[in-house]
Enzyme design. Sequence first.
Site, PDB file in Angstrom:
ATOM      1  N   SER A  28       0.831  -1.204   0.000  1.00 19.22           N
ATOM      2  CA  SER A  28       0.000   0.000   0.000  1.00 19.22           C
ATOM      3  C   SER A  28       0.869   1.259   0.000  1.00 19.22           C
ATOM      4  O   SER A  28       1.871   1.346   0.715  1.00 19.22           O
ATOM      5  CB  SER A  28      -0.893   0.007   1.247  1.00 19.22           C
ATOM      6  OG  SER A  28      -1.530   1.259   1.337  1.00 19.22           O
ATOM      7  N   LYS A  33     -13.746  -3.988   2.880  1.00 21.47           N
ATOM      8  CA  LYS A  33     -14.664  -2.853   2.738  1.00 21.47           C
ATOM      9  C   LYS A  33     -16.105  -3.234   3.102  1.00 21.47           C
ATOM     10  O   LYS A  33     -16.812  -2.475   3.758  1.00 21.47           O
ATOM     11  CB  LYS A  33     -14.619  -2.316   1.304  1.00 21.47           C
ATOM     12  CG  LYS A  33     -13.320  -1.585   0.971  1.00 21.47           C
ATOM     13  CD  LYS A  33     -13.358  -1.010  -0.439  1.00 21.47           C
ATOM     14  CE  LYS A  33     -12.032  -0.373  -0.789  1.00 21.47           C
ATOM     15  NZ  LYS A  33     -12.031   0.273  -2.094  1.00 21.47           N
ATOM     16  N   GLY A  71     -15.912  -3.865  -5.645  1.00 19.62           N
ATOM     17  CA  GLY A  71     -16.025  -2.780  -4.670  1.00 19.62           C
ATOM     18  C   GLY A  71     -15.822  -1.406  -5.278  1.00 19.62           C
ATOM     19  O   GLY A  71     -16.592  -0.472  -5.016  1.00 19.62           O
ATOM     20  N   THR A 130      -9.349  -1.411   2.894  1.00 18.34           N
ATOM     21  CA  THR A 130      -9.189  -1.864   1.517  1.00 18.34           C
ATOM     22  C   THR A 130      -9.489  -3.353   1.418  1.00 18.34           C
ATOM     23  O   THR A 130      -9.930  -3.979   2.397  1.00 18.34           O
ATOM     24  CB  THR A 130      -7.779  -1.461   0.998  1.00 18.34           C
ATOM     25  OG1 THR A 130      -7.688  -1.790  -0.375  1.00 18.34           O
ATOM     26  CG2 THR A 130      -6.653  -2.154   1.747  1.00 18.34           C
ATOM     27  N   ASP A 175     -14.148   6.586  -2.351  1.00 21.17           N
ATOM     28  CA  ASP A 175     -13.729   6.126  -3.686  1.00 21.17           C
ATOM     29  C   ASP A 175     -14.512   6.843  -4.790  1.00 21.17           C
ATOM     30  O   ASP A 175     -13.932   7.338  -5.764  1.00 21.17           O
ATOM     31  CB  ASP A 175     -13.944   4.610  -3.832  1.00 21.17           C
ATOM     32  CG  ASP A 175     -12.845   3.803  -3.158  1.00 21.17           C
ATOM     33  OD1 ASP A 175     -11.768   4.367  -2.900  1.00 21.17           O
ATOM     34  OD2 ASP A 175     -13.084   2.614  -2.881  1.00 21.17           O
TER      35      ASP A 175
END
Length: 526
Positions: free
Chosen positions: A255, A311, A380, A307, A352
């Site tokens: 990440s 989620k 997602g 993440t 997002d």
Amino acid sequence: MTQIAVPLVSPEPPIPEQLTQVQAAGANLVELRVDLIADEDAVRAALAAPRTLPLILTVRSQAEGGAWDGDDAQRVALIESLGLQLPGYVDVELATWERSANLRQKVGLVCDRLDAPSTPGARRKNQLILSLHDLTGTPDDLSAVFDRLEAAPAHVLKAVFTPRDVRDALRVLEQLALRARRRSWIALAMGDAGLITRVLAAKFNALLTFAAQHAAAASAPGQMPLELLLEQYRFRSISAATRVYGVVGWPTAHSLSPLLHNRWMRQAGIDGVYLPLPVSPSYEAFADLMQTVQRFAQLDLHGLSVTIPHKEHALRWLREHGAAISPAAQSAGAVNTLLREAGGAWRGDNTDGAGALHALHAAGCGTLAQRRVLVLGAGGAARGVAAALIAAGAQVTIVNRSADRAADLGAALNCTAGAWEQRAALPADIVINCTSVGMSPEVDQTPLPAAGLRRRPLVLDTVYRPRVTRLLREAQAAGCPIVSGVDMFLAQAALQFQLWHGASPPPGDAAAPGDAEAALRAALDA
Ligand code: NAP
């Protein structure tokens, strides 16, 4: 102040040179890993030379993660002879200490006695570190293990475990928080999941943490380079008051959120640290994490990015606990941001979709009302992006490799679901790739055949590794305006920052040293 110890694991370059280098780089102590250096003469010469850093002398056995494969008698003789040169600290495993009277006697001779008052002016001997390394796991009854160590006659107690995920690492920190005010402790968890223990050693008053000279010189799994600890995680500015943030996922090692949020916090002068928090993929594991952080108030956990694959778990957990959930997260059916409110309650949001819209607007796409948007994917990301587009008035068509998922999402959001096979023929002003197709390492893949670019739609690829995907390259070559997933990533992260800190991140300045956005782009290009 919690110190940083850097292990030396090789006789080359010469040890005195290495000592100078690591001291200049910010180490407070150096651990001479005699078992890894494997050159007793080099160690002996280094101990005889003048030096300005205290040293830890360690001859770690294979049973506890080291390389020493000789017998106890040889090891005791080596520790005794090197210990006489007064490195500062001598580390011995508790298991060896308990089973070997010979070791207790010999090491006792080179270490100060705990029960004897020091005579003024007398030359100090070494301080004894008794250590325990569990290479197989983190016991359920961690308290009993810490109690056993605490009963040992050492100046410093060291406990190291192998965590399943970050929940075990948090349990190690809970023990440290309980005990480090009354004795000198080093308490760590190894591997990616243990990173939090290495950084938050300073928050919980450990005697020291370990960091490697560079990535290839780590003496234990998960030991990060000194530069990363000092620069990205700002170890020197971590205190009991530092607030904790992080990204929950599985895995989290790649990440880029820690890089971004830590730099933004530094630029904004916020006393916080942002850490990767890998949690096993099940809902039960996620719920257990939340229970742990509720119990562990001293952790000061104030915000989480969420993440894959958590989620939906985060949304379920908030619902089950009657917590507040934003309309964006409700309609996306997923939570990518958790924030803790003043009273301690958690709230869920999803940035997002808003991040995607922000990136589209920043690229000059104008109003979305009545624009035909083709969303590729029904996972997602697609959910969040499509929900935000619909809320902005766009006419959304969803296509997905698994047709049933596209149909379900279309029904849930009240928009059209098309056939995956027809995607290149569907009319669209904007195409948004929300599949993972084209993501590194499969960089030669694209989710859209070239025919889908003929009418020159604006193309946003949510995939941001690589920064310029094959889809974006082909779109650009076909004359389409393009928007990179990096811009969406930055925008959704900025919205998270705003939710947690009540202000936007400091504006980017690519020319400024340490600029967060420039560093993110550089990391993606590396
Ligand atoms: P997800 O829930 O696992 O969904 C993956 C999607 O990709 C599904 O629609 C899946 O289709 C599709 N897919 C996977 N392999 C495929 C293939 N070989 N051919 C066709 N379709 C395929 O993942 P997600 O959370 O939505 O993430 C998707 C992408 O969005 C990732 O690359 C992620 O990095 C990116 N993302 C970017 C940002 C940003 O800020 N830029 C934010 C969030 C996510 P099936 O249903 O048929 O399996």
